[in-house]
Design a protein around this motif. Structure first.
Motif, mmCIF file in Angstrom:
data_model
loop_
_atom_site.group_PDB
_atom_site.id
_atom_site.type_symbol
_atom_site.label_atom_id
_atom_site.label_comp_id
_atom_site.label_asym_id
_atom_site.label_seq_id
_atom_site.Cartn_x
_atom_site.Cartn_y
_atom_site.Cartn_z
ATOM 1 N N VAL A 17 0.674 -1.088 -0.067
ATOM 2 C CA VAL A 17 0.245 0.040 0.087
ATOM 3 C C VAL A 17 0.932 1.117 -0.117
ATOM 4 O O VAL A 17 0.428 2.065 -0.539
ATOM 5 C CB VAL A 17 -0.892 -0.086 1.169
ATOM 6 N N GLU A 18 1.909 1.431 0.702
ATOM 7 C CA GLU A 18 2.879 2.469 0.824
ATOM 8 C C GLU A 18 3.402 2.775 -0.666
ATOM 9 O O GLU A 18 3.402 3.723 -1.231
ATOM 10 C CB GLU A 18 4.080 2.203 1.795
ATOM 11 N N ALA A 19 3.942 1.609 -1.231
ATOM 12 C CA ALA A 19 4.133 1.908 -2.764
ATOM 13 C C ALA A 19 3.148 2.358 -3.570
ATOM 14 O O ALA A 19 3.661 3.026 -4.891
ATOM 15 C CB ALA A 19 4.728 0.321 -3.078
ATOM 16 N N SER A 20 2.042 2.141 -3.266
ATOM 17 C CA SER A 20 0.955 2.383 -4.428
ATOM 18 C C SER A 20 1.005 3.900 -4.469
ATOM 19 O O SER A 20 0.268 4.513 -5.249
ATOM 20 C CB SER A 20 -0.478 2.069 -3.885
ATOM 21 N N PHE A 21 1.421 4.750 -3.467
ATOM 22 C CA PHE A 21 1.317 5.941 -3.110
ATOM 23 C C PHE A 21 2.591 6.789 -3.754
ATOM 24 O O PHE A 21 3.003 8.107 -3.603
ATOM 25 C CB PHE A 21 1.179 6.389 -1.752
ATOM 26 N N ASP A 22 3.716 5.920 -4.181
ATOM 27 C CA ASP A 22 5.162 6.483 -4.618
ATOM 28 C C ASP A 22 5.068 7.449 -5.562
ATOM 29 O O ASP A 22 5.722 8.501 -5.501
ATOM 30 C CB ASP A 22 5.865 5.325 -5.127
ATOM 31 N N ALA A 23 3.954 7.445 -6.520
ATOM 32 C CA ALA A 23 4.019 8.465 -7.556
ATOM 33 C C ALA A 23 3.460 9.618 -7.357
ATOM 34 O O ALA A 23 2.916 10.534 -8.201
ATOM 35 C CB ALA A 23 3.440 7.715 -8.877
ATOM 36 N N ASP A 75 2.409 15.403 -5.082
ATOM 37 C CA ASP A 75 2.507 16.257 -3.849
ATOM 38 C C ASP A 75 3.326 15.606 -2.687
ATOM 39 O O ASP A 75 2.849 14.638 -2.373
ATOM 40 C CB ASP A 75 1.336 16.728 -3.366
ATOM 41 N N PRO A 76 4.520 16.177 -2.648
ATOM 42 C CA PRO A 76 5.550 15.210 -1.362
ATOM 43 C C PRO A 76 4.835 15.131 -0.164
ATOM 44 O O PRO A 76 4.939 14.238 0.296
ATOM 45 C CB PRO A 76 6.889 16.002 -1.515
ATOM 46 N N ARG A 77 4.110 16.440 0.156
ATOM 47 C CA ARG A 77 3.411 16.231 1.711
ATOM 48 C C ARG A 77 2.590 15.376 1.602
ATOM 49 O O ARG A 77 2.311 14.585 2.506
ATOM 50 C CB ARG A 77 3.198 17.541 1.864
ATOM 51 N N LEU A 78 1.887 15.287 0.560
ATOM 52 C CA LEU A 78 0.442 14.262 0.341
ATOM 53 C C LEU A 78 1.072 13.002 0.569
ATOM 54 O O LEU A 78 0.308 12.007 1.298
ATOM 55 C CB LEU A 78 -0.693 14.516 -0.551
ATOM 56 N N ARG A 79 2.045 12.521 -0.314
ATOM 57 C CA ARG A 79 2.665 11.302 -0.136
ATOM 58 C C ARG A 79 3.161 10.806 1.147
ATOM 59 O O ARG A 79 3.045 9.865 1.655
ATOM 60 C CB ARG A 79 4.023 11.140 -1.285
ATOM 61 N N ILE A 89 2.151 12.130 3.845
ATOM 62 C CA ILE A 89 1.026 11.781 4.920
ATOM 63 C C ILE A 89 0.333 10.659 4.642
ATOM 64 O O ILE A 89 -0.003 9.744 5.604
ATOM 65 C CB ILE A 89 0.061 12.921 4.777
ATOM 66 N N LEU A 90 0.124 10.299 3.565
ATOM 67 C CA LEU A 90 -0.479 9.019 2.957
ATOM 68 C C LEU A 90 0.236 7.767 3.497
ATOM 69 O O LEU A 90 -0.450 6.797 4.052
ATOM 70 C CB LEU A 90 -0.981 8.765 1.747
ATOM 71 N N GLN A 91 1.558 7.602 3.244
ATOM 72 C CA GLN A 91 2.508 6.614 3.594
ATOM 73 C C GLN A 91 2.723 6.430 5.195
ATOM 74 O O GLN A 91 2.612 5.170 5.661
ATOM 75 C CB GLN A 91 3.704 6.606 2.851
ATOM 76 N N SER A 92 2.540 7.547 5.680
ATOM 77 C CA SER A 92 2.754 7.316 7.361
ATOM 78 C C SER A 92 1.325 6.776 7.879
ATOM 79 O O SER A 92 1.314 6.040 8.959
ATOM 80 C CB SER A 92 3.119 8.750 7.810
ATOM 81 N N LEU A 93 0.268 7.471 7.202
ATOM 82 C CA LEU A 93 -1.069 7.000 7.678
ATOM 83 C C LEU A 93 -1.010 5.306 7.522
ATOM 84 O O LEU A 93 -1.616 4.613 8.152
ATOM 85 C CB LEU A 93 -2.040 7.707 6.772
ATOM 86 N N THR A 94 -0.480 4.704 6.153
ATOM 87 C CA THR A 94 -0.705 3.374 5.892
ATOM 88 C C THR A 94 0.119 2.730 6.927
ATOM 89 O O THR A 94 -0.286 1.785 7.700
ATOM 90 C CB THR A 94 -0.235 3.205 4.674
ATOM 91 N N ARG A 95 1.402 2.984 7.324
ATOM 92 C CA ARG A 95 2.215 2.335 8.307
ATOM 93 C C ARG A 95 1.470 2.401 9.675
ATOM 94 O O ARG A 95 1.377 1.174 10.420
ATOM 95 C CB ARG A 95 3.557 3.226 8.216
ATOM 96 N N HIS A 96 0.946 3.593 10.120
ATOM 97 C CA HIS A 96 0.345 3.598 11.532
ATOM 98 C C HIS A 96 -0.988 2.811 11.554
ATOM 99 O O HIS A 96 -1.321 2.228 12.524
ATOM 100 C CB HIS A 96 0.200 5.001 11.900
ATOM 101 N N LEU A 97 -1.611 3.018 10.595
ATOM 102 C CA LEU A 97 -3.084 2.381 10.593
ATOM 103 C C LEU A 97 -2.880 0.752 10.359
ATOM 104 O O LEU A 97 -3.705 0.154 11.153
ATOM 105 C CB LEU A 97 -3.733 2.904 9.358
ATOM 106 N N HIS A 98 -2.156 0.328 9.561
ATOM 107 C CA HIS A 98 -1.806 -1.086 9.389
ATOM 108 C C HIS A 98 -1.176 -1.562 10.771
ATOM 109 O O HIS A 98 -1.457 -2.711 11.142
ATOM 110 C CB HIS A 98 -0.945 -1.290 8.260
ATOM 111 N N GLY A 99 -0.373 -0.672 11.442
ATOM 112 C CA GLY A 99 0.187 -1.033 12.739
ATOM 113 C C GLY A 99 -0.803 -1.536 13.595
ATOM 114 O O GLY A 99 -0.936 -2.404 14.562
ATOM 115 N N PHE A 100 -1.751 -0.438 13.753
ATOM 116 C CA PHE A 100 -2.950 -0.401 14.718
ATOM 117 C C PHE A 100 -3.848 -1.538 14.402
ATOM 118 O O PHE A 100 -4.057 -2.276 15.395
ATOM 119 C CB PHE A 100 -3.758 0.679 14.424
ATOM 120 N N VAL A 101 -4.069 -2.127 13.298
ATOM 121 C CA VAL A 101 -4.912 -3.155 12.897
ATOM 122 C C VAL A 101 -4.066 -4.656 13.239
ATOM 123 O O VAL A 101 -4.748 -5.628 13.718
ATOM 124 C CB VAL A 101 -4.963 -3.200 11.518
#
Length: 287
Positions: free
Chosen positions: A12-18, A21-25, A27-39
């Motif tokens: 999922v992180e890699a899906s946002f690589d492209a 907007d670097p800030r959006l990228r 945020i979304l990759q950090s969200l993925t890591r933390h949300l998956h970690g929570f799950v």
């Protein structure tokens, strides 16, 4: 690559690589890591996952033009205060939550005008000065205020009882950076409990109350805007605010006074309640 418990986050992180907007990228990759970690940590069942989706759906459906249930959810989870604290001024007046009731524009008022359109029982004057952290008074600064009634309700909660704009005012400071307005002493009150956030509090045995306070947003050209509260010192729930917004530096004494000179200055009859709340703004950094 197979989508497994071990490979899910990276995929999922890699899906946002492209993401352009670097800030959006970020945020979304950090969200993925933390949300998956929570799950992974909580291992929710399908039924629990469905309940969470239904809860968030209910939060969205509860939002209206005059009610922001998502901000309320952010408030009770402490996220609003955390964001405000991270983004608050390094010096000067401390910031607090915007809250869910800044959903309508405050009417422009003249200095000294009353924001109490109901004719409350005890006359109250709130006054102060907006100045820089260096002590310079800031003329023509914008001071947006809103508060509940003596009974603990905002105008948007009682559209058939309170006039529109009751408890609200948009003021400009004078040449000496001063502001003052007449009002009533607000009450402590419960945040709305008739929606999904209220059900969450009930399920977790948390009370919904906020201590008495007046909201402020202060802004001036060249200075950082601050969103803050003046909390009524000694109010109920001052030590257990449901949205975690109380800071010691924002406690304000609302004191009864017989001072006739002060009463004449503010255009009220003594005795009256007086509260002084000074606001300091940090100068913006120049690039």
């Amino acid at each position: 690559m197979d989508f497994t418990v071990d490979t899910a986050t990276a995929a999922v992180e890699a899906s946002f690589d492209a993401t352009p907007d670097p800030r959006l990228r970020e945020i979304l990759q950090s969200l993925t890591r933390h949300l998956h970690g929570f799950v992974r940590e909580t291992s929710p069942s399908i039924e629990e996952w469905n309940s969470a989706i239904e809860f968030l759906t209910d939060v969205g459906k509860t939002c209206t033009d005059t009610r922001q249930e998502f901000i309320l959810l952010s408030d009770v989870m402490g996220v609003s205060m955390l964001v405000e604290t991270i983004n608050g001024q390094d010096v000067g007046t401390e910031s607090t939550v915007l809250g869910p009731f800044h959903m309508t524009e405050s009417p422009a008022r003249e200095l000294g005008e009353s924001i109490d359109l109901l004719g409350g029982g005890r006359a109250c004057v709130v006054s102060g000065t907006v100045r820089s952290t260096a002590g310079t008074p800031l003329a023509n600064a914008l001071v947006d205020v809103w508060q509940c009634t003596e009974d603990g309700f905002y105008d948007v909660q009682q559209p058939h009882v309170q006039p529109e704009g009751n408890g609200r005012g948009l003021f400009r400071t004078d040449e000496q950076g001063r502001f003052w307005f007449r009002t009533v002493v607000p009450s402590h009150y419960p945040i709305p409990t008739d929606g999904p956030v209220g059900r969450l509090l009930q399920a977790t045995s948390r009370h919904p109350y906020r201590p008495a306070h007046v909201h402020f947003i202060a802004a001036a050209d060249g200075y950082e805007e601050v969103t803050t509260h003046a909390f009524v010192a000694g109010s109920a729930y001052i030590d257990s605010d449901a949205v975690f917004a109380v800071k010691k530096g924002l406690l304000v004494d609302f004191v009864e006074t017989d001072d006739t000179v002060l009463a004449a200055e503010f255009g009220v009859e003594p005795p009256f309640i007086h509260a002084r709340f000074d606001i300091e703004l940090q100068e913006k950094e120049t690039l």
